[in-house]
Design a protein around this motif. Sequence first.
Motif, mmCIF file in Angstrom:
data_model
loop_
_atom_site.group_PDB
_atom_site.id
_atom_site.type_symbol
_atom_site.label_atom_id
_atom_site.label_comp_id
_atom_site.label_asym_id
_atom_site.label_seq_id
_atom_site.Cartn_x
_atom_site.Cartn_y
_atom_site.Cartn_z
ATOM 1 N N ALA A 79 -18.088 1.446 -5.926
ATOM 2 C CA ALA A 79 -17.427 1.735 -7.527
ATOM 3 C C ALA A 79 -15.716 1.497 -7.644
ATOM 4 C CB ALA A 79 -17.854 2.623 -8.103
ATOM 5 N N LEU A 80 -15.398 2.231 -6.536
ATOM 6 C CA LEU A 80 -13.786 2.104 -6.521
ATOM 7 C C LEU A 80 -13.417 1.061 -6.269
ATOM 8 C CD1 LEU A 80 -11.157 3.972 -6.434
ATOM 9 C CD2 LEU A 80 -11.593 4.453 -4.140
ATOM 10 N N ARG A 81 -13.964 -0.077 -5.249
ATOM 11 C CA ARG A 81 -13.648 -1.379 -4.742
ATOM 12 C C ARG A 81 -13.582 -1.974 -6.110
ATOM 13 N NH1 ARG A 81 -16.962 -2.065 -1.074
ATOM 14 N NH2 ARG A 81 -15.539 -1.055 0.517
ATOM 15 N N LEU A 82 -14.643 -1.882 -6.845
ATOM 16 C CA LEU A 82 -14.869 -2.810 -8.078
ATOM 17 C C LEU A 82 -13.631 -2.635 -9.134
ATOM 18 C CD1 LEU A 82 -16.340 -4.723 -10.112
ATOM 19 C CD2 LEU A 82 -17.640 -2.718 -10.594
ATOM 20 N N ILE A 83 -13.079 -1.444 -9.113
ATOM 21 C CA ILE A 83 -12.345 -0.836 -10.253
ATOM 22 C C ILE A 83 -10.989 -1.754 -9.697
ATOM 23 C CG2 ILE A 83 -10.776 0.966 -10.806
ATOM 24 C CD1 ILE A 83 -13.175 2.431 -11.338
ATOM 25 N N ARG A 84 -10.838 -1.660 -8.200
ATOM 26 C CA ARG A 84 -9.505 -2.033 -7.782
ATOM 27 C C ARG A 84 -9.398 -3.583 -7.892
ATOM 28 N NH1 ARG A 84 -9.819 0.249 -1.992
ATOM 29 N NH2 ARG A 84 -7.864 -0.888 -1.655
ATOM 30 N N ASP A 85 -10.626 -4.276 -7.640
ATOM 31 C CA ASP A 85 -10.551 -5.601 -7.987
ATOM 32 C C ASP A 85 -10.400 -6.234 -9.401
ATOM 33 O OD1 ASP A 85 -11.276 -6.011 -5.231
ATOM 34 O OD2 ASP A 85 -13.562 -6.270 -5.610
ATOM 35 N N ARG A 86 -11.121 -5.399 -10.350
ATOM 36 C CA ARG A 86 -10.752 -5.682 -11.711
ATOM 37 C C ARG A 86 -9.293 -5.621 -12.230
ATOM 38 N NH1 ARG A 86 -15.285 -8.244 -14.353
ATOM 39 N NH2 ARG A 86 -14.416 -7.360 -16.324
ATOM 40 N N VAL A 87 -8.824 -4.459 -11.729
ATOM 41 C CA VAL A 87 -7.494 -4.201 -12.180
ATOM 42 C C VAL A 87 -6.416 -5.529 -11.490
ATOM 43 C CG1 VAL A 87 -5.203 -2.784 -11.515
ATOM 44 C CG2 VAL A 87 -7.708 -1.842 -12.326
ATOM 45 N N SER A 88 -6.698 -5.688 -10.045
ATOM 46 C CA SER A 88 -5.984 -6.675 -9.711
ATOM 47 C C SER A 88 -6.026 -7.996 -10.292
ATOM 48 C CB SER A 88 -6.599 -7.175 -8.164
ATOM 49 O OG SER A 88 -6.194 -5.977 -7.422
ATOM 50 N N ARG A 89 -7.248 -8.445 -10.918
ATOM 51 C CA ARG A 89 -7.285 -9.611 -11.733
ATOM 52 C C ARG A 89 -6.446 -9.783 -12.954
ATOM 53 N NH1 ARG A 89 -13.937 -10.344 -11.827
ATOM 54 N NH2 ARG A 89 -14.579 -10.181 -9.719
ATOM 55 N N ARG A 90 -6.317 -8.451 -13.555
ATOM 56 C CA ARG A 90 -5.435 -8.383 -14.688
ATOM 57 C C ARG A 90 -3.947 -8.154 -14.385
ATOM 58 N NH1 ARG A 90 -8.926 -5.786 -19.464
ATOM 59 N NH2 ARG A 90 -6.986 -6.393 -20.513
ATOM 60 N N LEU A 91 -3.529 -8.244 -13.270
ATOM 61 C CA LEU A 91 -2.024 -7.661 -12.905
ATOM 62 C C LEU A 91 -0.962 -8.547 -13.464
ATOM 63 C CD1 LEU A 91 -2.316 -6.116 -9.556
ATOM 64 C CD2 LEU A 91 -2.124 -4.955 -11.728
ATOM 65 N N ASP A 92 -1.269 -10.089 -13.317
ATOM 66 C CA ASP A 92 -0.644 -10.919 -14.087
ATOM 67 C C ASP A 92 0.821 -11.030 -13.336
ATOM 68 O OD1 ASP A 92 0.079 -13.247 -15.616
ATOM 69 O OD2 ASP A 92 0.614 -12.209 -17.296
ATOM 70 N N GLY A 93 0.944 -11.003 -12.007
ATOM 71 C CA GLY A 93 2.251 -11.057 -11.404
ATOM 72 C C GLY A 93 2.761 -9.471 -11.118
ATOM 73 N N ARG A 94 2.496 -8.336 -12.066
ATOM 74 C CA ARG A 94 2.942 -7.212 -11.741
ATOM 75 C C ARG A 94 2.229 -6.505 -10.613
ATOM 76 N NH1 ARG A 94 1.555 -5.461 -17.840
ATOM 77 N NH2 ARG A 94 -0.046 -7.019 -17.440
ATOM 78 N N HIS A 95 2.746 -5.388 -10.163
ATOM 79 C CA HIS A 95 2.128 -4.532 -9.305
ATOM 80 C C HIS A 95 1.932 -3.158 -9.526
ATOM 81 C CE1 HIS A 95 6.383 -3.188 -8.966
ATOM 82 N NE2 HIS A 95 5.865 -2.069 -8.327
ATOM 83 N N VAL A 96 0.866 -2.756 -8.989
ATOM 84 C CA VAL A 96 0.743 -1.142 -9.163
ATOM 85 C C VAL A 96 1.387 -0.602 -8.198
ATOM 86 C CG1 VAL A 96 -0.994 0.699 -8.823
ATOM 87 C CG2 VAL A 96 -1.753 -1.598 -9.808
ATOM 88 N N GLY A 97 2.390 0.348 -8.853
ATOM 89 C CA GLY A 97 3.474 1.191 -8.070
ATOM 90 C C GLY A 97 2.843 2.571 -7.360
ATOM 91 N N THR A 98 2.179 3.126 -8.311
ATOM 92 C CA THR A 98 1.327 4.351 -7.836
ATOM 93 C C THR A 98 -0.001 4.686 -8.347
ATOM 94 O OG1 THR A 98 1.983 6.690 -7.763
ATOM 95 C CG2 THR A 98 2.477 5.736 -9.747
ATOM 96 N N VAL A 99 -0.615 5.436 -7.865
ATOM 97 C CA VAL A 99 -2.010 5.910 -8.354
ATOM 98 C C VAL A 99 -1.860 7.415 -8.771
ATOM 99 C CG1 VAL A 99 -4.436 6.164 -7.925
ATOM 100 C CG2 VAL A 99 -3.200 4.266 -7.033
ATOM 101 N N ALA A 100 -2.360 7.961 -9.820
ATOM 102 C CA ALA A 100 -2.325 9.215 -10.450
ATOM 103 C C ALA A 100 -3.615 9.593 -10.340
ATOM 104 C CB ALA A 100 -1.620 9.398 -11.673
ATOM 105 N N HIS A 101 -4.083 10.760 -9.686
ATOM 106 C CA HIS A 101 -5.573 11.346 -9.575
ATOM 107 C C HIS A 101 -5.466 12.543 -10.544
ATOM 108 C CE1 HIS A 101 -6.688 8.688 -6.121
ATOM 109 N NE2 HIS A 101 -5.420 8.775 -5.941
ATOM 110 N N ARG A 102 -6.593 12.833 -11.533
ATOM 111 C CA ARG A 102 -6.789 13.829 -12.069
ATOM 112 C C ARG A 102 -7.590 14.840 -10.803
ATOM 113 N NH1 ARG A 102 -12.090 15.463 -15.499
ATOM 114 N NH2 ARG A 102 -11.711 17.886 -15.867
ATOM 115 N N ILE A 103 -6.792 15.637 -10.175
ATOM 116 C CA ILE A 103 -7.652 16.465 -9.234
ATOM 117 C C ILE A 103 -7.989 17.886 -10.132
ATOM 118 C CG2 ILE A 103 -7.359 17.902 -7.183
ATOM 119 C CD1 ILE A 103 -7.315 14.756 -6.921
#
Length: 412
Positions: A79-103
Motif C-alpha cells: 500500500a505504501l509503495r502504491l502511494i509513492r508510485d501515485r505521488v511520483s506520477r503527479r510530481l510534474d518535475g517537482r520533488h518531494v523534499g520531506t515526509v511528515a508522519h502523524r505519530i
Amino acid sequence: MDVTMARSGRREHGLILVLNCGSSSIKFAVFDSSAAPLPRQALWNGKVQGIGGANPDFGETGVAPFSIELDTAHPYRAALRLIRDRVSRRLDGRHVGTVAHRIVHGGSKYSMPVRLDANVLADLKGYIPLAPLHQPFALEAVEILLREQPDLPQMACFDTAFHHTLPQVEKILPLPYAAWERGLRRYGFHGLSYEYMAVALPERHGDAACGRTVVAHLGSGASLCAMQGLKSVATTMGFSALDGLMMGTRTGALDPGAVLYLMEVEKLSLEQVGRVLYHESGLLGVSGISAEPRVIVGHENDAGETGERARLALALYVRRIVREIGALVAVLGGLDMLVFTAGVGEHNAFIRERICAALGFLGIALDTDANARHAAKISSDHSQVIVAVEPTNEEWIAASHALSCLDREKAR
C-alpha cells in the motif's frame, strides 16, 4: 519519488508528503512548500483503505475510489509503495523534499516535532503497546523509507505533543507514585487536530475561542479536549487511546475490574482482552450492526433486538459524550464554546443535535437549520454558548511542523 535535496530558501524544500497511517488504512496529502504561508489546501490527497482485508481500495483527489490488489504477504508495504508510485506520477518535475508522519504517541520525551532516524525510531517503538492501532503501522512506513530512501528527511509530528500543557494534576494517575516516575500518566491524543482548532477557531470566532472551550473530536476514535487560552488543560484520553469516550470499536473508559473479570473468571488471554477492548466493543459491540453512527441510526426503528440494540448503542454513545463534556465544563468553571470536529463531529447532524439537547441546562440552544447544513456556527442567536462545527486539518499541521523543522535545520 526521487529526492532533490534543498540548497537554499524555502522554495528549495520541495513538496511535503504527509502520511497518516492506521491499522487498515493510509491517508496521504501533498503540500507545496514554495508558497508562504504554507497553503492549507493540499495539492492533492487520498487514501488506501481495507489494507489486509479482502477488498482494499484506493482513492485520491479527482479520482473515484477503485479496487486494488495488494501483496497478501506484505499488504502494508504494498500500500505504501502504491502511494509513492501515485505521488511520483503527479510530481510534474517537482520533488518531494520531506515526509511528515502523524505519530500517535511521543511519550513524555517528545513534545516537539523531530527528525526521524534509527535512534528516534527505536524510542518510538517502545510506545507501540500504548497505541497499537496506529503506532506500529506509522513506524513501519518510517522504517521502509529510512531503508529505501535514507537521504529523504522524515519528520515525526506527535498527537500527544499538544497536551504537554496539561497541569500535573491532570497528568498523574491514581496509582502508586512510582508509576508516575516510570512514565505511567495521562498523555492525551488527537493533538494535531486540537492544534489546528487552536489556529482556526480564533480566526473564525475571534476572542470567544480563547475562553473556556471544549472541542469534541468525534471519529472512529474519539476524545474531548478542554482548552483555555487555546491550550489543553484537560482531555478524555489518557495513558492509552482506549480511555474516555465510547468509540467506533473501542470501549472508552471502563471499570478495570471488568478487565480483571474477563481475564480471571472468563479466562481470556491478554491478546483476547486486547482484541475485545480495541476491536469488538464501542458502537460495534453494543449495536452488533456497525461502528458508524450513520449506519446504526438507520436501524433505530427496526423491530425486535436489532432496533433495541441500535437505540441503546446510540443512546450510550451520546450519554458518554455528554457526561464527559459535563466533567470538562466543571474543570473549566463554565463553557463559552463547544466545537465539533472529525468525521462524526463534522458530518452527523443528528449526533450533534442529541448531544446539544442533553446539554440544554448549560444554556445551549441549537439552530436546527444551521445544524442540518453543517454550518460553521450552529447555535441560535440566543444560545448562551457558541456551538461550532470546524473541519479539522491534521495534515496541514503536520506539514507545517515538517517545514519548521527543515527551516530550523537550515538556520543552524
